[in-house]
Design a protein around this motif. Structure first.
Motif, PDB file in Angstrom:
ATOM      1  N   GLU A 240       0.833  -1.195   0.000  1.00  5.87           N
ATOM      2  CA  GLU A 240       0.000   0.000   0.000  1.00  5.87           C
ATOM      3  C   GLU A 240       0.875   1.256   0.000  1.00  5.87           C
ATOM      4  O   GLU A 240       2.055   1.215   0.330  1.00  5.87           O
ATOM      5  CB  GLU A 240      -0.894   0.008   1.251  1.00  5.87           C
ATOM      6  CG  GLU A 240      -1.818  -1.193   1.362  1.00  5.87           C
ATOM      7  CD  GLU A 240      -2.817  -1.276   0.230  1.00  5.87           C
ATOM      8  OE1 GLU A 240      -3.259  -0.210  -0.252  1.00  5.87           O
ATOM      9  OE2 GLU A 240      -3.153  -2.402  -0.174  1.00  5.87           O
ATOM     10  N   GLU A 241       0.266   2.362  -0.357  1.00  5.09           N
ATOM     11  CA  GLU A 241       0.986   3.632  -0.400  1.00  5.09           C
ATOM     12  C   GLU A 241       1.601   3.978   0.955  1.00  5.09           C
ATOM     13  O   GLU A 241       2.684   4.548   1.033  1.00  5.09           O
ATOM     14  CB  GLU A 241       0.050   4.755  -0.842  1.00  5.09           C
ATOM     15  CG  GLU A 241      -0.339   4.667  -2.314  1.00  5.09           C
ATOM     16  CD  GLU A 241      -1.203   5.841  -2.742  1.00  5.09           C
ATOM     17  OE1 GLU A 241      -0.868   6.978  -2.377  1.00  5.09           O
ATOM     18  OE2 GLU A 241      -2.208   5.617  -3.423  1.00  5.09           O
ATOM     19  N   VAL A 242       0.887   3.650   2.037  1.00  7.15           N
ATOM     20  CA  VAL A 242       1.374   4.013   3.373  1.00  7.15           C
ATOM     21  C   VAL A 242       2.638   3.233   3.749  1.00  7.15           C
ATOM     22  O   VAL A 242       3.391   3.663   4.614  1.00  7.15           O
ATOM     23  CB  VAL A 242       0.297   3.770   4.453  1.00  7.15           C
ATOM     24  CG1 VAL A 242      -0.849   4.732   4.278  1.00  7.15           C
ATOM     25  CG2 VAL A 242      -0.196   2.327   4.426  1.00  7.15           C
ATOM     26  N   GLU A 243       2.874   2.086   3.089  1.00  4.96           N
ATOM     27  CA  GLU A 243       4.039   1.272   3.429  1.00  4.96           C
ATOM     28  C   GLU A 243       5.303   1.769   2.729  1.00  4.96           C
ATOM     29  O   GLU A 243       6.408   1.584   3.212  1.00  4.96           O
ATOM     30  CB  GLU A 243       3.792  -0.191   3.068  1.00  4.96           C
ATOM     31  CG  GLU A 243       2.679  -0.850   3.863  1.00  4.96           C
ATOM     32  CD  GLU A 243       2.404  -2.263   3.403  1.00  4.96           C
ATOM     33  OE1 GLU A 243       3.142  -3.163   3.837  1.00  4.96           O
ATOM     34  OE2 GLU A 243       1.459  -2.462   2.620  1.00  4.96           O
ATOM     35  N   ILE A 244       5.133   2.356   1.560  1.00  8.19           N
ATOM     36  CA  ILE A 244       6.259   2.892   0.798  1.00  8.19           C
ATOM     37  C   ILE A 244       5.906   4.300   0.336  1.00  8.19           C
ATOM     38  O   ILE A 244       4.964   4.489  -0.432  1.00  8.19           O
ATOM     39  CB  ILE A 244       6.575   2.002  -0.439  1.00  8.19           C
ATOM     40  CG1 ILE A 244       7.191   0.672  -0.002  1.00  8.19           C
ATOM     41  CG2 ILE A 244       7.522   2.719  -1.397  1.00  8.19           C
ATOM     42  CD1 ILE A 244       8.606   0.767   0.553  1.00  8.19           C
ATOM     43  N   GLU A 245       6.646   5.264   0.828  1.00  9.76           N
ATOM     44  CA  GLU A 245       6.403   6.653   0.425  1.00  9.76           C
ATOM     45  C   GLU A 245       7.257   6.979  -0.797  1.00  9.76           C
ATOM     46  O   GLU A 245       8.454   6.727  -0.816  1.00  9.76           O
ATOM     47  CB  GLU A 245       6.758   7.605   1.572  1.00  9.76           C
ATOM     48  CG  GLU A 245       5.797   7.530   2.748  1.00  9.76           C
ATOM     49  CD  GLU A 245       6.102   8.569   3.808  1.00  9.76           C
ATOM     50  OE1 GLU A 245       6.846   9.523   3.501  1.00  9.76           O
ATOM     51  OE2 GLU A 245       5.600   8.419   4.933  1.00  9.76           O
ATOM     52  N   ILE A 246       6.609   7.523  -1.812  1.00 10.68           N
ATOM     53  CA  ILE A 246       7.308   7.890  -3.046  1.00 10.68           C
ATOM     54  C   ILE A 246       7.123   9.385  -3.280  1.00 10.68           C
ATOM     55  O   ILE A 246       5.999   9.883  -3.326  1.00 10.68           O
ATOM     56  CB  ILE A 246       6.765   7.099  -4.254  1.00 10.68           C
ATOM     57  CG1 ILE A 246       6.941   5.592  -4.029  1.00 10.68           C
ATOM     58  CG2 ILE A 246       7.486   7.523  -5.534  1.00 10.68           C
ATOM     59  CD1 ILE A 246       6.285   4.733  -5.087  1.00 10.68           C
ATOM     60  N   ASN A 247       8.238  10.068  -3.405  1.00  8.61           N
ATOM     61  CA  ASN A 247       8.198  11.507  -3.681  1.00  8.61           C
ATOM     62  C   ASN A 247       7.831  11.718  -5.152  1.00  8.61           C
ATOM     63  O   ASN A 247       8.555  11.248  -6.041  1.00  8.61           O
ATOM     64  CB  ASN A 247       9.566  12.123  -3.375  1.00  8.61           C
ATOM     65  CG  ASN A 247       9.552  13.632  -3.492  1.00  8.61           C
ATOM     66  OD1 ASN A 247       8.629  14.209  -4.081  1.00  8.61           O
ATOM     67  ND2 ASN A 247      10.566  14.269  -2.950  1.00  8.61           N
ATOM     68  N   PRO A 248       6.724  12.399  -5.434  1.00  8.40           N
ATOM     69  CA  PRO A 248       6.323  12.637  -6.844  1.00  8.40           C
ATOM     70  C   PRO A 248       7.420  13.287  -7.666  1.00  8.40           C
ATOM     71  O   PRO A 248       7.505  13.058  -8.885  1.00  8.40           O
ATOM     72  CB  PRO A 248       5.116  13.566  -6.704  1.00  8.40           C
ATOM     73  CG  PRO A 248       4.568  13.296  -5.341  1.00  8.40           C
ATOM     74  CD  PRO A 248       5.772  12.991  -4.486  1.00  8.40           C
ATOM     75  N   ALA A 249       8.279  14.094  -7.016  1.00  9.78           N
ATOM     76  CA  ALA A 249       9.362  14.763  -7.738  1.00  9.78           C
ATOM     77  C   ALA A 249      10.422  13.779  -8.238  1.00  9.78           C
ATOM     78  O   ALA A 249      11.219  14.107  -9.124  1.00  9.78           O
ATOM     79  CB  ALA A 249      10.018  15.805  -6.836  1.00  9.78           C
ATOM     80  N   ASP A 250      10.412  12.564  -7.658  1.00 12.29           N
ATOM     81  CA  ASP A 250      11.395  11.543  -8.056  1.00 12.29           C
ATOM     82  C   ASP A 250      10.945  10.728  -9.268  1.00 12.29           C
ATOM     83  O   ASP A 250      11.651   9.822  -9.706  1.00 12.29           O
ATOM     84  CB  ASP A 250      11.655  10.585  -6.887  1.00 12.29           C
ATOM     85  CG  ASP A 250      12.420  11.246  -5.755  1.00 12.29           C
ATOM     86  OD1 ASP A 250      13.081  12.270  -6.020  1.00 12.29           O
ATOM     87  OD2 ASP A 250      12.354  10.736  -4.622  1.00 12.29           O
ATOM     88  N   ILE A 251       9.755  11.027  -9.779  1.00 10.81           N
ATOM     89  CA  ILE A 251       9.188  10.212 -10.852  1.00 10.81           C
ATOM     90  C   ILE A 251       9.030  11.015 -12.140  1.00 10.81           C
ATOM     91  O   ILE A 251       8.554  12.149 -12.128  1.00 10.81           O
ATOM     92  CB  ILE A 251       7.813   9.654 -10.448  1.00 10.81           C
ATOM     93  CG1 ILE A 251       7.918   8.790  -9.192  1.00 10.81           C
ATOM     94  CG2 ILE A 251       7.190   8.835 -11.581  1.00 10.81           C
ATOM     95  CD1 ILE A 251       6.589   8.378  -8.637  1.00 10.81           C
ATOM     96  N   THR A 252       9.433  10.407 -13.226  1.00 10.62           N
ATOM     97  CA  THR A 252       9.161  10.966 -14.561  1.00 10.62           C
ATOM     98  C   THR A 252       8.132  10.056 -15.233  1.00 10.62           C
ATOM     99  O   THR A 252       8.334   8.837 -15.314  1.00 10.62           O
ATOM    100  CB  THR A 252      10.432  11.011 -15.422  1.00 10.62           C
ATOM    101  OG1 THR A 252      11.396  11.826 -14.768  1.00 10.62           O
ATOM    102  CG2 THR A 252      10.121  11.592 -16.804  1.00 10.62           C
ATOM    103  N   ILE A 253       7.035  10.646 -15.699  1.00  9.44           N
ATOM    104  CA  ILE A 253       5.977   9.866 -16.340  1.00  9.44           C
ATOM    105  C   ILE A 253       5.830  10.314 -17.790  1.00  9.44           C
ATOM    106  O   ILE A 253       5.662  11.503 -18.085  1.00  9.44           O
ATOM    107  CB  ILE A 253       4.638  10.027 -15.603  1.00  9.44           C
ATOM    108  CG1 ILE A 253       4.765   9.548 -14.148  1.00  9.44           C
ATOM    109  CG2 ILE A 253       3.532   9.241 -16.310  1.00  9.44           C
ATOM    110  CD1 ILE A 253       3.549   9.793 -13.295  1.00  9.44           C
ATOM    111  N   GLU A 254       5.927   9.349 -18.701  1.00  8.94           N
ATOM    112  CA  GLU A 254       5.779   9.644 -20.131  1.00  8.94           C
ATOM    113  C   GLU A 254       4.644   8.805 -20.696  1.00  8.94           C
ATOM    114  O   GLU A 254       4.456   7.649 -20.308  1.00  8.94           O
ATOM    115  CB  GLU A 254       7.067   9.302 -20.883  1.00  8.94           C
ATOM    116  CG  GLU A 254       8.311  10.000 -20.350  1.00  8.94           C
ATOM    117  CD  GLU A 254       9.564   9.375 -20.941  1.00  8.94           C
ATOM    118  OE1 GLU A 254       9.921   9.739 -22.077  1.00  8.94           O
ATOM    119  OE2 GLU A 254      10.157   8.511 -20.258  1.00  8.94           O
TER     120      GLU A 254
END
Length: 356
Positions: free
Chosen positions: A209-223
């Motif tokens: 789940e999202e609460v188990e792993i935090e992902i910074n949106p700034a660390d992601i590139t989406i194409e």
């Protein structure tokens, strides 16, 4: 161990009391957590109560043996004493297994990745065989499967395919499948009838789940990009496919199975969370001394775990040295015997590590 069990029973009774309270439903999150803990404790407490009854019956039989002067009664008591002693010993061993530390991921859904390895087109065809085997097994267990992403070859094999398996206990049944799977057979692409050895790698990741792993949106590139594949009515027509890059780790995930870009992005994020969680777990496992690792296998992707030999109709799992002569049935999803044997071996290793 008995002190642990007594404490667990006290906790169980307290949870029962809390669940019966009129305020139990006021906080759904708290209620769900209590129900989960109650469910996990129930088999332990039920077995513990069977054990205490067997001990009590055994002590009563012993008193009759020592104090009664009635020959017939003593004969019945002797039989009761023997039976309850054996029952108590058996129940004690079962309780030791129930008290082993639970894998926190066991009840989770899983993401399975299959990639063709050495062997070219034959390896891709073998990857397709493994995918079919796992989906048939999942269906037989009542699990739901859904393809996340795939790269199909013109002959119907897979260079890679990722799919989810959803259902209670999915991870507990799939977790030992990670590693290199080797096949020995005459390839469909081989005209000379020579046996070839090919491989495919399998990775089993618990869905998190999202609460188990935090992902910074700034660390992601989406194409967004057009779907690609072996062909089909909807391929290359719309930019619904998603390529997601996690900059800190360099992980790249492509998802194109859905016609909706939103759904493809959601699946790609699930895959990213699972991969980051897996990396975190791997780092933690590296800190565990090698002599305390389960001998069933470390889950290392480079570890050769199983051979499928077509000419001899056998499957051999190299971690537990088990060979089954039922290849056709096995490839049709009847893999419970192998999974049960792996679970038994893993339990035996854990029992060695935990003294009661």
């Amino acid at each position: 161990m008995l002190e642990k069990l007594k404490a667990a029973e006290e906790k169980y009774l307290k949870i029962e009391e809390d669940l019966a309270s009129p305020d139990a439903f006021s906080n759904q999150e708290s209620f769900a957590a209590l129900m989960k803990e109650y469910k996990n404790l129930t088999p332990i407490i039920e077995k513990f109560r069977e054990y205490t009854k067997a001990i009590s019956d055994n002590e009563e039989a012993k008193i009759i043996l020592e104090e009664s002067h009635d020959a017939d009664l003593k004969e019945l008591a002797a039989e009761e004493y023997k039976e309850t002693k054996l029952a108590a010993e058996q129940l004690y061993e079962e309780l030791k297994i129930l008290l082993l530390p639970r894998d926190p991921n066991d009840e989770k859904n899983v993401i399975v990745e299959i990639r063709s390895g050495a062997g070219g087109e034959e390896a891709a065809l073998f990857a397709a065989v493994l995918y079919r085997m796992y989906t048939m097994y999942a269906e037989a267990k009542g699990f739901r499967t859904s393809v996340m992403t795939s790269n199909e070859t013109e002959l119907g094999g897979f260079r890679e395919i990722s799919f989810t398996v959803e259902g209670d206990g999915a991870y507990s049944r799939f977790k030992f499948e990670s590693g290199v799977h080797r096949v020995q057979r005459v390839p469909e692409t081989e005209s000379q009838g020579r046996i070839q050895t090919s491989t495919a790698t399998v990775a089993v990741l618990p869905e998190v789940e999202e609460v188990e792993i935090e992902i910074n949106p700034a660390d992601i590139t989406i194409e967004s990009c057009k779907s690609s594949g072996a062909g089909g009515q909807h391929v290359n027509k719309t930019e619904s496919a998603v390529r997601l890059t996690h900059k800190p780790t360099g992980i790249v995930i492509e998802c194109q199975e859905e016609r909706s870009q939103f759904k493809n992005k959601d699946k790609a994020m699930k895959m990213l969370r699972a991969k980051l969680y897996d990396m975190k777990q791997t780092e933690q496992n590296e800190k565990i001394a090698s002599d305390r690792r389960s001998q069933v296998g470390t889950g290392d992707r480079s570890e050769r775990i199983r051979t499928y030999n077509y000419p001899q109709g056998r499957i051999t799992d190299h971690r537990i040295s088990l060979t089954l002569h039922s290849l056709e049935s096995f490839l049709n999803g009847n893999i419970d015997d192998m999974i049960d044997a792996l679970l038994t071996a893993d339990t035996a290793e854990k029992l060695k590590e935990n003294s009661f």
